[in-house]
Design a protein around this motif. Structure first.
Motif, mmCIF file in Angstrom:
data_model
loop_
_atom_site.group_PDB
_atom_site.id
_atom_site.type_symbol
_atom_site.label_atom_id
_atom_site.label_comp_id
_atom_site.label_asym_id
_atom_site.label_seq_id
_atom_site.Cartn_x
_atom_site.Cartn_y
_atom_site.Cartn_z
ATOM 1 N N ALA A 113 -44.489 22.306 -21.877
ATOM 2 C CA ALA A 113 -45.697 22.943 -21.340
ATOM 3 C C ALA A 113 -45.486 23.331 -19.884
ATOM 4 O O ALA A 113 -44.987 22.517 -19.080
ATOM 5 N N VAL A 114 -45.844 24.544 -19.553
ATOM 6 C CA VAL A 114 -45.738 25.058 -18.181
ATOM 7 C C VAL A 114 -47.004 25.850 -17.868
ATOM 8 O O VAL A 114 -47.808 26.136 -18.758
ATOM 9 N N ARG A 115 -47.124 26.231 -16.582
ATOM 10 C CA ARG A 115 -48.255 27.090 -16.216
ATOM 11 C C ARG A 115 -47.982 28.527 -16.630
ATOM 12 O O ARG A 115 -48.822 29.218 -17.187
ATOM 13 N N ASP A 116 -46.735 28.985 -16.353
ATOM 14 C CA ASP A 116 -46.410 30.394 -16.533
ATOM 15 C C ASP A 116 -45.199 30.520 -17.469
ATOM 16 O O ASP A 116 -44.053 30.275 -17.061
ATOM 17 N N GLY A 122 -33.073 8.768 -4.375
ATOM 18 C CA GLY A 122 -34.505 8.583 -4.538
ATOM 19 C C GLY A 122 -35.243 9.840 -4.933
ATOM 20 O O GLY A 122 -36.451 9.802 -5.161
ATOM 21 N N ALA A 123 -34.558 10.957 -5.012
ATOM 22 C CA ALA A 123 -35.229 12.219 -5.328
ATOM 23 C C ALA A 123 -34.203 13.187 -5.896
ATOM 24 O O ALA A 123 -32.994 12.944 -5.836
ATOM 25 N N GLY A 124 -34.722 14.303 -6.428
ATOM 26 C CA GLY A 124 -33.837 15.328 -6.992
ATOM 27 C C GLY A 124 -33.965 15.348 -8.509
ATOM 28 O O GLY A 124 -34.333 14.341 -9.131
ATOM 29 N N GLY A 125 -33.668 16.502 -9.102
ATOM 30 C CA GLY A 125 -33.899 16.706 -10.525
ATOM 31 C C GLY A 125 -33.106 15.767 -11.415
ATOM 32 O O GLY A 125 -33.686 15.004 -12.217
ATOM 33 N N GLY A 167 -44.148 20.049 -18.126
ATOM 34 C CA GLY A 167 -43.560 20.416 -16.840
ATOM 35 C C GLY A 167 -42.101 20.783 -16.997
ATOM 36 O O GLY A 167 -41.355 20.115 -17.724
ATOM 37 N N CYS A 168 -41.735 21.873 -16.325
ATOM 38 C CA CYS A 168 -40.343 22.342 -16.408
ATOM 39 C C CYS A 168 -39.909 22.817 -15.023
ATOM 40 O O CYS A 168 -39.392 23.918 -14.844
ATOM 41 N N GLY A 169 -40.165 21.966 -14.033
ATOM 42 C CA GLY A 169 -39.763 22.292 -12.669
ATOM 43 C C GLY A 169 -38.460 21.581 -12.346
ATOM 44 O O GLY A 169 -37.561 21.502 -13.195
ATOM 45 N N VAL A 170 -38.380 21.046 -11.122
ATOM 46 C CA VAL A 170 -37.141 20.396 -10.662
ATOM 47 C C VAL A 170 -36.741 19.276 -11.631
ATOM 48 O O VAL A 170 -35.590 19.187 -12.070
ATOM 49 N N VAL A 171 -37.697 18.423 -11.978
ATOM 50 C CA VAL A 171 -37.385 17.271 -12.831
ATOM 51 C C VAL A 171 -37.371 17.675 -14.312
ATOM 52 O O VAL A 171 -36.437 17.336 -15.052
ATOM 53 N N GLY A 172 -38.397 18.413 -14.734
ATOM 54 C CA GLY A 172 -38.513 18.766 -16.150
ATOM 55 C C GLY A 172 -37.297 19.515 -16.665
ATOM 56 O O GLY A 172 -36.842 19.283 -17.796
ATOM 57 N N THR A 173 -36.760 20.410 -15.855
ATOM 58 C CA THR A 173 -35.579 21.170 -16.277
ATOM 59 C C THR A 173 -34.426 20.224 -16.593
ATOM 60 O O THR A 173 -33.709 20.385 -17.601
ATOM 61 N N GLN A 174 -34.253 19.212 -15.748
ATOM 62 C CA GLN A 174 -33.142 18.282 -15.961
ATOM 63 C C GLN A 174 -33.408 17.342 -17.135
ATOM 64 O O GLN A 174 -32.475 16.942 -17.828
ATOM 65 N N VAL A 175 -34.677 17.014 -17.358
ATOM 66 C CA VAL A 175 -35.010 16.192 -18.533
ATOM 67 C C VAL A 175 -34.662 16.987 -19.802
ATOM 68 O O VAL A 175 -34.028 16.459 -20.732
ATOM 69 N N ALA A 176 -35.058 18.271 -19.823
ATOM 70 C CA ALA A 176 -34.767 19.113 -20.997
ATOM 71 C C ALA A 176 -33.253 19.231 -21.194
ATOM 72 O O ALA A 176 -32.753 19.158 -22.324
ATOM 73 N N ARG A 177 -32.534 19.393 -20.081
ATOM 74 C CA ARG A 177 -31.071 19.521 -20.187
ATOM 75 C C ARG A 177 -30.457 18.266 -20.814
ATOM 76 O O ARG A 177 -29.651 18.346 -21.745
#
Ligand code: NDP
Ligand code: HSE
Length: 447
Positions: free
Chosen positions: A50-53, A312-315, A17-27
């Motif tokens: 891993a991503v869908r697209d 409680g939320a956000g990347g 996953g490389c969405g809101v959370v995944g992008t920040q984990v990778a960073r």
């Protein structure tokens, strides 16, 4: 001369996953690599995402060479698998595959854990690998580890909190700016707080999943999302929000998990877990939890009351919790050891919704004539519900544009009673001949 110890080999981290959370984990994995290596005891090498697209636009921090749509091959060759894709499948199958291959897993996926966590916990136990999920409850707030580990020597009796950032943001915007639920929700989506399908937030499923996870840990009992009595915020109107303020409250979506103890020295008889909007007194600390922030109160026998508060939320906030888990899992890889297993020895029964103890505030429109209030209070008495306050606002106070002549507005606040008695009382009040409409029923908590 003693031999110089060999440098630890890098640990291979697969990111799903490389969405809101995944992008920040990778960073964080890339940007803070040197510090993380020192803390973990070995370099953490991000080996794929891993991503869908794979062709979709990504944040500039993402090394596009790492993107793949072959999640299975990625997990087969990792020491630590981080799942931040969400949903039940393929997330479950990929985590089980990773565990079977001997990888430690870290997930933020509360929907999956609340639906089928035990399958994952069992698999991790039999494979002897770690499963960590701090980010699955309340974003950045450390709450899973405190309940699972720090309070393992105490008896938790109650967990009460705001566990969904999106709905807290929406209710806060409705109360402070007069925004509509739809407009405030669209903002929460744009800010990255909401789930891929925001129905999960608005209808309370997300908070219910988190409540199930916390209740399982707190009470050493399996609680799944199906065990949680759930109401979302869809029915909360602008008028409810205005009335709450007039009567000294603010509306919050609360998650409440209680251990039922029927007397001192007696064994607990069950567990009640619910999520619903509630009136919280303005002076209560939860009333001041604003925007997407979350807060959790934990009450334990020896520790007393504890409060946890944060984003409680956000990347980035969620990625902080994910990275904490990654470092814990990495330390075990380097030094040996393993995180805690699932603990379900208490196996308490889940109590029915009607057994929960709460208070109601009921707004009713009644015919404005002598004796009506007595009829209403008589119904409450017949249902064993005692009244804390009855208020009949004047026309100026109630500010109801369409106030009809001959109609009075009553606001009844009860003392605590079983939910089943309170609900039956409301039905009986609604059936009274001089009662025109029950305009709102909200629970009151934290008073
Ligand atoms: P997003 O929708 O922003 O990102 C999901 C990512 O997963 C995307 O990169 C998507 O790929 C990828 N993905 C989804 N399905 C598949 C699939 N079948 N195969 C491969 N990749 C897939 O979600 P979030 O980052 O917001 O949330 C991720 C998880 O974290 C969820 O479980 C959520 O509940 C949890 N969480 C979220 C928080 C938040 O504030 N957002 C806070 C705490 C937990 P692509 O980009 O190609 O579409
Ligand atoms: N959608 C969730 C929320 C994300 O709003 O709280 C954090 O779990």
């Amino acid at each position: 001369m003693p031999a110089t110890p060999a440098a630890p080999r890098p640990l291979r981290v697969a990111l799903l996953g490389c969405g809101v959370v995944g992008t920040q984990v990778a960073r964080l994995l890339t940007h803070d690599a040197a510090d993380l290596a020192s803390r973990a005891g070995a370099p953490l090498e991000l080996v794929g995402i891993a991503v869908r697209d794979v062709t979709a636009p990504r944040d500039a921090v993402i090394d596009r060479a790492l993107l793949t749509d072959d999640a299975e091959s990625l997990v087969d060759d990792a020491d630590i698998v981080v799942e931040v894709m969400g949903g039940i499948e393929p997330a479950r199958a990929l985590l089980l595959r990773a565990i079977a291959a001997g990888a430690a897993v870290v997930t933020a996926n509360k929907a999956l854990l609340a639906e089928d966590g035990p399958t994952l916990y069992r698999a991790a136990d039999s494979a002897g690998v770690d499963i960590y999920f701090e980010a699955a409850v309340a974003g950045a707030i450390p709450i899973v580890r405190p309940v699972r580990e720090s309070l393992a020597g105490d008896d938790v009796r109650r967990v009460l909190g705001i566990l969904n950032g999106t709905t807290n943001y929406v209710l806060d915007q409705m109360a402070t700016t007069g925004a509509s639920l739809e407009d405030a929700l669209a903002e929460a989506q744009a800010l990255g707080f909401a789930e891929a399908d925001p129905t999960a937030d608005v209808e309370g499923y997300d908070a219910a999943a988190k409540a199930a996870i916390l209740a399982s840990l707190a009470f050493h009992t399996r609680v799944s999302i199906a065990d949680v009595a759930r109401e979302g915020i869809r029915s909360v109107t602008a008028e409810d929000v205005a009335w709450a303020a007039r009567t000294g409250y603010v509306i919050k979506l609360l998650a409440i998990a209680d251990l039922r103890e029927d007397g001192p020295g007696r064994a607990p008889s069950g567990v009640s877990v619910r999520v619903h909007p509630a009136l919280v007194p303005l002076a209560h600390p939860l009333a001041n939890v604003r925007g997407s922030f979350n807060a959790v109160f934990v009450e334990a026998a020896a520790a007393g009351e504890l409060m946890f508060y944060g984003r409680g939320a956000g990347g980035a906030p969620t990625a902080s919790a994910v990275l904490g888990d990654v470092v814990s899992a990495a330390r075990h890889r380097v030094l040996g050891g393993k995180g805690p297993q699932e603990s379900t020895y208490a196996a308490l029964p889940i109590l029915p919704t009607g057994a929960a103890i709460t208070r109601y505030q009921v707004r009713v429109d009644v015919e404005d004539r002598h004796g009506v209030l007595a009829q209403v209070t008589q119904v409450l008495a017949e249902h064993g519900v005692s009244i804390e306050a009855v208020r009949q606002p004047t026309r100026q106070e109630d500010e109801v544009d369409d106030a009809e002549d001959g109609v009075a507005h009553l606001v009844l606040t009860t003392h605590a009673a079983p939910e089943a008695s309170l609900a039956a009382m409301v039905d009986a009040v609604a059936a009274l001949e001089p009662v025109r409409t029950v305009t709102s029923v909200l629970r009151v908590e934290g008073a």
